[in-house]
Design a protein around this motif. Structure first.
Motif, PDB file in Angstrom:
ATOM      1  N   MET A 160      -6.505   0.249   3.410  1.00  0.00           N
ATOM      2  CA  MET A 160      -5.407   0.015   2.612  1.00  0.00           C
ATOM      3  C   MET A 160      -5.406  -1.508   2.483  1.00  0.00           C
ATOM      4  O   MET A 160      -5.714  -2.434   3.626  1.00  0.00           O
ATOM      5  CB  MET A 160      -4.054   0.358   3.356  1.00  0.00           C
ATOM      6  N   LEU A 161      -4.884  -2.031   1.423  1.00  0.00           N
ATOM      7  CA  LEU A 161      -4.731  -3.527   1.166  1.00  0.00           C
ATOM      8  C   LEU A 161      -3.425  -3.568   0.806  1.00  0.00           C
ATOM      9  O   LEU A 161      -2.809  -2.929  -0.269  1.00  0.00           O
ATOM     10  CB  LEU A 161      -5.732  -3.922  -0.007  1.00  0.00           C
ATOM     11  N   HIS A 162      -2.862  -4.681   1.303  1.00  0.00           N
ATOM     12  CA  HIS A 162      -1.420  -4.884   1.129  1.00  0.00           C
ATOM     13  C   HIS A 162      -0.998  -6.339   1.011  1.00  0.00           C
ATOM     14  O   HIS A 162      -1.706  -6.973   1.835  1.00  0.00           O
ATOM     15  CB  HIS A 162      -0.368  -4.053   1.994  1.00  0.00           C
ATOM     16  N   GLN A 163       0.044  -6.704   0.562  1.00  0.00           N
ATOM     17  CA  GLN A 163       0.341  -7.915   0.702  1.00  0.00           C
ATOM     18  C   GLN A 163       1.976  -8.254   0.596  1.00  0.00           C
ATOM     19  O   GLN A 163       2.593  -7.123   0.118  1.00  0.00           O
ATOM     20  CB  GLN A 163      -0.057  -8.625  -0.810  1.00  0.00           C
ATOM     21  N   ARG A 164       2.156  -9.355   1.051  1.00  0.00           N
ATOM     22  CA  ARG A 164       3.774  -9.814   0.578  1.00  0.00           C
ATOM     23  C   ARG A 164       3.772 -11.380   0.906  1.00  0.00           C
ATOM     24  O   ARG A 164       3.128 -12.001   1.124  1.00  0.00           O
ATOM     25  CB  ARG A 164       4.478  -9.356   2.129  1.00  0.00           C
ATOM     26  N   ILE A 211      -6.170  -6.606   4.976  1.00  0.00           N
ATOM     27  CA  ILE A 211      -7.064  -5.226   4.864  1.00  0.00           C
ATOM     28  C   ILE A 211      -6.838  -4.579   6.112  1.00  0.00           C
ATOM     29  O   ILE A 211      -7.019  -5.016   7.093  1.00  0.00           O
ATOM     30  CB  ILE A 211      -8.493  -5.804   4.647  1.00  0.00           C
ATOM     31  N   GLU A 212      -6.416  -3.103   6.097  1.00  0.00           N
ATOM     32  CA  GLU A 212      -6.175  -2.314   7.137  1.00  0.00           C
ATOM     33  C   GLU A 212      -7.194  -1.299   7.260  1.00  0.00           C
ATOM     34  O   GLU A 212      -7.282  -0.526   6.089  1.00  0.00           O
ATOM     35  CB  GLU A 212      -4.810  -2.127   7.338  1.00  0.00           C
ATOM     36  N   PRO A 225      -8.515   2.062  14.363  1.00  0.00           N
ATOM     37  CA  PRO A 225      -7.576   1.302  13.383  1.00  0.00           C
ATOM     38  C   PRO A 225      -7.208   0.054  13.704  1.00  0.00           C
ATOM     39  O   PRO A 225      -7.306  -0.396  14.865  1.00  0.00           O
ATOM     40  CB  PRO A 225      -6.105   2.160  13.573  1.00  0.00           C
ATOM     41  N   ALA A 226      -7.348  -1.021  12.696  1.00  0.00           N
ATOM     42  CA  ALA A 226      -7.193  -2.338  12.997  1.00  0.00           C
ATOM     43  C   ALA A 226      -6.841  -3.007  11.416  1.00  0.00           C
ATOM     44  O   ALA A 226      -7.065  -2.231  10.276  1.00  0.00           O
ATOM     45  CB  ALA A 226      -8.461  -3.060  13.529  1.00  0.00           C
ATOM     46  N   GLN A 227      -6.427  -4.166  11.585  1.00  0.00           N
ATOM     47  CA  GLN A 227      -6.217  -4.908  10.307  1.00  0.00           C
ATOM     48  C   GLN A 227      -6.495  -6.507  10.648  1.00  0.00           C
ATOM     49  O   GLN A 227      -6.599  -6.848  11.558  1.00  0.00           O
ATOM     50  CB  GLN A 227      -4.604  -4.706   9.893  1.00  0.00           C
ATOM     51  N   ARG A 260       3.525   3.579   5.059  1.00  0.00           N
ATOM     52  CA  ARG A 260       3.514   2.443   5.429  1.00  0.00           C
ATOM     53  C   ARG A 260       4.481   1.573   4.876  1.00  0.00           C
ATOM     54  O   ARG A 260       4.625   1.357   3.581  1.00  0.00           O
ATOM     55  CB  ARG A 260       2.185   1.864   5.095  1.00  0.00           C
ATOM     56  N   GLY A 261       5.692   1.318   5.819  1.00  0.00           N
ATOM     57  CA  GLY A 261       6.900   0.894   5.114  1.00  0.00           C
ATOM     58  C   GLY A 261       7.303   1.735   3.947  1.00  0.00           C
ATOM     59  O   GLY A 261       7.820   2.879   4.559  1.00  0.00           O
TER      60      GLY A 261
END
Length: 207
Positions: free
Chosen positions: A152-156, A182-183, A192-194, A132-133
């Motif tokens: 998966m948890l991600h932030q920016r 949260i994905e 699959p969704a976020q 992912r990225g």
């Protein structure tokens, strides 16, 4: 925290102190201690108390660093074997005692890879879209094949969804904030969704 909040929602009369007393914490300082606890202490606890959620944070920490100095081939072979054994045991406990088990993975930086990631040191491509990225799960395809679902948890840093700004100019710092998602990467029960969320004193809240 999730278990505590769920307990309080099911029984609003419980105080925060009462809820926190229902949470048990164990510190596992190395890989052998972790495997011993998960193989013997955890099933003993599950068999004597009504546990609904087990969180292992993080499953990757000892498996990434406790085998340093091992030859690469032996390292990946030992790690894969331990991951498969651990996954089988956790699935057994979850099924037998009807509880959810959440294992926190870690991520690693990936350079020059945009789709599938060669993992586990043998150059074989994973059948899963792991990257992912510029980040990928630290435990690779072996662990991905063990778990039932991956979240998966991600932030920016970015502007809030309801904030507009002239694209020709740099965004002022006061308009930026940390945005979190949260994905659901894969699971057998949901597509699959976020969802973007905020994090506060009471946990995550969906936007």
């Amino acid at each position: 925290m999730a278990d505590a909040r769920a307990s309080q929602m099911n029984n609003p009369a419980m105080s925060s102190t009462q809820v926190m007393r229902r949470i048990q914490v164990a510190e596992l300082d190395d890989m052998e201690t972790m495997f011993h606890a998960l193989s013997y202490k955890l099933p003993a606890l599950l068999s004597t108390q009504q546990v609904r959620l087990v969180v292992i944070d993080s499953i990757a920490a000892h498996l990434r660093f406790d085998m340093e100095g091992t030859e690469p081939h032996d390292f990946y072979k030992q790690r894969s074997s331990r991951l498969m054994q651990l996954g089988a045991r956790l699935k057994q406990w979850a099924h037998e005692y009807k509880c959810a088990i959440v294992c926190v993975n870690q991520v690693k930086d990936v350079f020059g890879v945009q789709t599938s990631l060669p993992v586990d040191g043998d150059g074989a491509e994973s059948e899963f879209k792991m990257v992912r990225g510029s980040k990928a799960p630290a435990l690779g395809a072996v662990w991905a094949s063990v778990v039932n679902a991956r979240v998966m948890l991600h932030q920016r840093r970015g502007m809030a969804p309801n904030v507009t700004h002239d694209a020709e100019h740099e965004v002022p710092s006061h308009l930026l904030r940390t945005r979190r998602w949260i994905e659901n990467v894969f699971s057998p029960w949901a597509p699959p969704a976020q969802c973007e969320v905020t994090l506060g004193d009471h946990g995550f809240t969906a936007l």
